[in-house]
Design an enzyme around this catalytic site. Structure first.
Site, PDB file in Angstrom:
ATOM      1  N   PHE A 248      60.584  71.316  19.527  1.00  0.00           N
ATOM      2  CA  PHE A 248      60.375  72.138  20.727  1.00  0.00           C
ATOM      3  C   PHE A 248      59.745  71.339  21.872  1.00  0.00           C
ATOM      4  CE2 PHE A 248      60.253  76.563  18.581  1.00  0.00           C
ATOM      5  CZ  PHE A 248      61.436  76.955  19.197  1.00  0.00           C
ATOM      6  N   LYS A 250      60.316  68.276  22.872  1.00  0.00           N
ATOM      7  CA  LYS A 250      61.376  67.604  23.644  1.00  0.00           C
ATOM      8  C   LYS A 250      62.154  68.635  24.458  1.00  0.00           C
ATOM      9  CE  LYS A 250      61.388  63.127  22.340  1.00  0.00           C
ATOM     10  NZ  LYS A 250      61.955  62.583  21.126  1.00  0.00           N
ATOM     11  N   GLU A 251      62.403  69.790  23.847  1.00  0.00           N
ATOM     12  CA  GLU A 251      63.138  70.860  24.539  1.00  0.00           C
ATOM     13  C   GLU A 251      62.371  71.318  25.780  1.00  0.00           C
ATOM     14  OE1 GLU A 251      64.515  74.143  22.144  1.00  0.00           O
ATOM     15  OE2 GLU A 251      64.488  75.540  23.830  1.00  0.00           O
ATOM     16  N   ARG A 252      61.073  71.513  25.611  1.00  0.00           N
ATOM     17  CA  ARG A 252      60.275  72.054  26.732  1.00  0.00           C
ATOM     18  C   ARG A 252      60.124  71.031  27.848  1.00  0.00           C
ATOM     19  NH1 ARG A 252      56.506  75.082  22.243  1.00  0.00           N
ATOM     20  NH2 ARG A 252      58.031  76.754  21.949  1.00  0.00           N
ATOM     21  N   ALA A 255      63.399  70.973  29.726  1.00  0.00           N
ATOM     22  CA  ALA A 255      63.533  72.154  30.593  1.00  0.00           C
ATOM     23  C   ALA A 255      62.696  71.983  31.865  1.00  0.00           C
ATOM     24  CB  ALA A 255      63.116  73.401  29.834  1.00  0.00           C
TER      25      ALA A 255
END
Ligand SMILES: Cc1cc2nc3c(=O)[nH]c(=O)nc-3n(C[C@H](O)[C@H](O)[C@H](O)COP(=O)(O)OP(=O)(O)OC[C@H]3O[C@@H](n4cnc5c(N)ncnc54)[C@H](O)[C@@H]3O)c2cc1C
Length: 393
Positions: A248, A250-252, A255
């Protein structure tokens, strides 16, 4: 001066900038001309587009070369995200980032060699499309409440359950699935498992109609006695919750990076519009109310950009950035909402028209405060890091 021109030369080398230019050309030639069509069709050709990107080495720039990546530092990935954020909608950058920053980091960091050869390499080459499946109809923010089970049967797992709001869900060849592999409750006993979508028992229950991000397909998925080998578990069985929490981050960060670029583009468009549109005999931009609000937004964007760069430095140094990535995601979600609202306002009626890009940005940007962990979840994480989150009883 807007943000894009402010590269400090310390962070980005000439090679980074050359990479930026080649990606920019690709976006302008191969993506932006088709965005309206794909938005209208409510889907984009993921296999076709990802293959083109994979062939040019654009997918997985910071992944190891042995699995089809470019083996470059995270600043290249930041440049990659900044450039795909120039695509003229929110859906496509999100769908691409699922492939590069949201569904694949755990496989890369913790998957077996066999698993990486079979699934990561063809994903980074653009031959396979993937999804990340955490959310369920009954559990989103509270990841520890998921119910999908992967029960042991000899060398296999037998998976039953459903997943909700899954990006790329109708087109994916494999899914990075979070499921329960033991009867424990809460965050214990979960595993991340690679599930090929051609496995019997897997189906797309429905393609979901959304308020925005129209070119990206979002699906509800069903797992009915889906059998996959136990060797498809990413990392150790039972560690899935922890691995997903790491993934998460890396995802955040991805984004948040895409958010400051998307917002910058909208602000630039708004400045152009307010320069040429006149009311009461002068350009709208000449009203202090208007240009002050715009520079407030630019100031906030610059803060966000610096925060993301700080996170990038931590990634490169191999340091934990959970606290800072959560702050960046929180700030990004709020800032794009504020930007969308003010820029819509300064466009007047034109902003509300479907023929003008403002309306699309307004719709698409709203997701950021919800998806990938809602603002309130970011607040909880930050509070935990600050030592002021009450313990669960
Ligand atoms: C377009 C789109 C694409 C998505 N893509 C994916 C994907 O690819 N993979 C995937 O797994 N998921 C995906 N999601 C799901 C997304 O991550 C979830 O929607 C999100 O985590 C919120 O979960 P929820 O919708 O179940 O909201 P809920 O958990 O029901 O929460 C609703 C709201 O309640 C509030 N809230 C919740 N908990 C708290 C709390 N503790 N304190 C205060 N307020 C709280 C928040 O405001 C929150 O927005 C996607 C969603 C959308 C809309």
């Amino acid at each position: 001066m807007l943000l894009e021109q402010q590269d400090d030369g310390l962070t980005f080398t000439e090679e980074h900038q050359a990479f930026r230019q080649s990606l920019r050309k690709f976006v302008d030639k191969e993506i932006n001309p088709y965005v309206d069509k794909w938005e209208e069709e409510r889907i984009f050709p993921a296999h076709e587009l990802f293959k083109k990107m994979g062939d040019l080495g654009f997918l997985g720039v910071s992944f190891p070369e042995e699995y089809g990546g470019q083996g470059l530092d995270y600043w290249y990935n930041l440049v990659f995200l900044e450039e795909i954020a120039r695509i003229q909608c929110g859906g496509l950058p999100m769908a691409i980032a699922v492939q590069t920053d949201m569904a694949t980091p755990a496989l890369c960091d913790f998957g077996s060699t066999e698993l990486k050869k079979k699934f990561l390499a063809p994903t980074l080459n653009g031959e396979m499309v993937c999804s990340i499946a955490v959310t369920e109809p009954g559990a989103g923010s509270d990841v520890a409440a998921i119910q999908t089970r992967a029960e042991s049967d000899g060398d296999h797992y037998v998976i039953n359950g459903s997943k909700m709001y899954i990006t790329n869900g109708t087109q994916a060849d494999w899914i990075c699935l979070l499921a329960r592999t033991s009867p424990s409750t809460g965050f214990q006993g979960m595993s991340l498992i690679v599930v090929p979508t051609d496995t019997p028992g897997f189906s797309v229950s429905r393609k979901l109609e959304k308020m925005g991000n129209h070119s990206s397909d979002t699906a509800e998925l069903a797992f009915d006695n889906v059998r996959v080998p136990k060797s498809y578990c990413i990392g150790e069985e039972g560690q899935g919750f922890i691995l997903q929490m790491m993934q998460f981050q890396k995802e955040r960060l991805a984004a948040a990076i895409m958010a400051y670029v998307g917002s910058e583009n909208v602000i630039r468009m708004t400045i152009d519009y307010c320069r040429q549109r006149k009311t009461f005999g002068k350009p709208i931009i000449d009203n202090q109310w208007v240009h002050f609000h715009i520079v407030e937004l630019i100031t906030e964007l610059e803060h966000l950009r610096q925060m993301c760069h700080h996170c990038a430095r931590k990634v490169v140094a191999g340091e934990d950035m959970t606290r800072e990535a959560s702050m960046a995601k929180l700030k990004a979600g709020r800032l794009v909402r504020e930007t969308a609202d003010w820029c819509m306002q300064f466009h007047g009626g034109m902003g509300y028209m479907e023929e003008y890009p403002m309306a699309r940005y307004f719709r698409d940007s709203r997701l950021l405060s919800i998806g990938g962990g809602a603002d309130e979840i970011m607040l909880g994480i930050i509070a935990k890091y600050e030592g002021i989150l009450p313990r669960r009883s």
